[in-house]
Design an enzyme around this catalytic site. Structure first.
Site, mmCIF file in Angstrom:
data_model
loop_
_atom_site.group_PDB
_atom_site.id
_atom_site.type_symbol
_atom_site.label_atom_id
_atom_site.label_comp_id
_atom_site.label_asym_id
_atom_site.label_seq_id
_atom_site.Cartn_x
_atom_site.Cartn_y
_atom_site.Cartn_z
ATOM 1 N N LYS A 174 0.821 -1.216 0.000
ATOM 2 C CA LYS A 174 0.000 0.000 0.000
ATOM 3 C C LYS A 174 0.855 1.267 0.000
ATOM 4 C CE LYS A 174 -0.930 0.163 5.013
ATOM 5 N NZ LYS A 174 -0.425 1.510 5.332
ATOM 6 N N ASP A 175 2.163 1.146 0.279
ATOM 7 C CA ASP A 175 3.055 2.302 0.247
ATOM 8 C C ASP A 175 3.703 2.512 -1.114
ATOM 9 O OD1 ASP A 175 2.551 2.715 2.918
ATOM 10 O OD2 ASP A 175 4.389 1.737 3.615
ATOM 11 N N ARG A 232 -8.193 8.170 3.027
ATOM 12 C CA ARG A 232 -9.137 7.091 2.710
ATOM 13 C C ARG A 232 -9.939 6.708 3.949
ATOM 14 N NH1 ARG A 232 -9.095 1.983 4.223
ATOM 15 N NH2 ARG A 232 -7.005 2.262 5.061
ATOM 16 N N ARG A 233 -9.245 6.502 5.062
ATOM 17 C CA ARG A 233 -9.949 6.186 6.303
ATOM 18 C C ARG A 233 -10.817 7.358 6.735
ATOM 19 N NH1 ARG A 233 -4.422 3.852 8.784
ATOM 20 N NH2 ARG A 233 -4.586 1.680 8.091
ATOM 21 N N ARG A 241 0.695 10.902 12.549
ATOM 22 C CA ARG A 241 1.825 10.374 11.788
ATOM 23 C C ARG A 241 2.785 9.639 12.719
ATOM 24 N NH1 ARG A 241 4.094 12.879 7.648
ATOM 25 N NH2 ARG A 241 5.340 10.969 7.651
ATOM 26 N N ARG A 295 2.469 6.210 17.243
ATOM 27 C CA ARG A 295 1.028 6.454 17.201
ATOM 28 C C ARG A 295 0.343 5.906 18.461
ATOM 29 N NH1 ARG A 295 -0.711 5.800 10.804
ATOM 30 N NH2 ARG A 295 1.307 6.388 9.955
ATOM 31 N N CYS A 303 -0.806 7.069 -3.342
ATOM 32 C CA CYS A 303 -1.025 6.202 -2.190
ATOM 33 C C CYS A 303 -1.727 6.944 -1.071
ATOM 34 C CB CYS A 303 0.316 5.671 -1.676
ATOM 35 S SG CYS A 303 1.320 4.884 -2.931
#
Length: 342
Positions: A89-90, A137-138, A155, A161, A248
């Site tokens: 996904k990156d 997206r989230r 981030r 996190r 992305c």
């Protein structure tokens, strides 16, 4: 098991970021290769990327997640490294000239994880609760589901996190399920977001191995790690994103599964199609506005046929067709507005 190395290939250098999750991924690939080639020497080339250094700015404003792979790709070009291991996904939708994704590995859990010290499920969050994520997206899908929630940028690596959550800066944070599982932090997952509510990122849960396109020895060495069924699914997802000209770090989601012809439904959170015995490729895609006021959805199923190469071509075309559905619904305008503000 095999110990047959390509001629003159006894040492392999893997480029990786230095975060705990990235190191787990690189070590996982190293260990799988050593199981195949126990006489090989495999070194990890640990690199700090620009994306790792800039932690106070949303990714969309500094170039997206491609910032996590650029330095690794430079190591491939310079031949300091033979391969680079990425969370798929990156990886940007367009690879630099001369580089290729030589392997798509078997996919782990594709879902997003709800992490909180107080609440067990997103539905339990009180009005106005603060949710942390770095993903547009989230953000767009959560806001579409719960417009009352406050989404704040989060981030840093997984540990950073979680530390901000534990410090009380957020009521909950959203992380990739697979990432927490890989570094044995499953206990922090209170629940998984239902895929019907929050469709995954393109390639979420999958590892990919990047290498030089003309390096036949390396491609041959890596071949046993490739999951052909996962590859078909992931090609469809990436084709959708590419056709939307999405990076992305944009509010684009896509998720493909393989179903049996008589399958009536998919329990997507358990990803039952991961048995990958089916021939029906079902791709779902979404594009949303940052505030969740618009959330466009599209999907299509096709029956795969022919050779692996032919099926990959069909998967690519499916991605384009679902992307066109989204564009016909207005996805281009939503994405253009987002690009103007980033």
């Amino acid at each position: 098991m095999s110990n047959l190395l390509p001629p003159a290939l006894t040492t392999l250098n893997i480029a990786t970021r230095q975060s705990p999750l990235a190191l787990w991924q690189a070590e996982h690939i190293r260990d799988r290769l050593l199981a195949l080639y126990p006489d090989m020497t495999i070194n990890l080339l640990k690199i700090v990327t620009k994306g790792d250094k800039i932690l106070d700015t949303p990714l969309a404003k500094i170039g997206g997640k491609g910032l996590f792979v650029k330095e690794l790709e430079e190591a491939l070009y310079d031949k300091q490294a033979d391969i680079a291991v990425h969370s798929l996904k990156d990886v940007p939708m367009q690879l630099p000239a001369g580089l290729v994704l030589g392997v798509y590995c078997t996919r782990a859990a594709p879902t997003d994880a709800f992490v909180s010290n107080t609440y067990a499920h997103i539905d339990e969050l009180p009005q106005g609760a603060i949710v942390g994520t770095a993903s547009l997206r989230r953000q767009c899908q959560i806001k579409a589901y719960r417009p009352d929630l406050q989404i704040k940028t989060l981030r840093g690596n997984v540990g950073t996190r979680l530390g901000k959550l534990d410090a009380g800066d957020y009521d909950a944070i959203i992380l990739a399920t697979s990432g927490l599982q890989r570094i044995e932090l499953d206990a922090r997952i209170r629940s998984e977001l239902d895929i019907d509510m929050c469709l995954p990122a393109v390639g979420q849960g999958a590892l990919a191995i990047e290498c030089r396109e003309d390096d036949a020895q390396i491609l041959s060495l890596l071949a046993p790690l490739n999951d052909n069924k996962a590859r078909i699914r992931l090609i469809a997802e990436r084709a959708l994103n590419r056709h939307l000209q999405g990076g992305c770090q944009v509010p684009i989601a896509a998720f493909a599964v393989l179903q049996m012809a008589n399958a009536s439904s998919v329990n997507a959170n358990n990803d039952i199609a991961n048995d990958d015995n089916g021939t029906i490729l079902w791709l779902r895609g979404r594009v949303g506005s940052e505030d969740g006021s618009q959330l466009l959805k599209a999907d299509k199923r096709i029956t795969l046929s022919g050779t692996q190469d032919e099926q990959e071509t069909q998967a690519n075309q499916l991605g384009i067709e679902v992307a066109d559905q989204l564009l016909n619904k207005g996805a281009g305008d939503i994405l253009a507005a987002i690009y103007q503000t980033t």
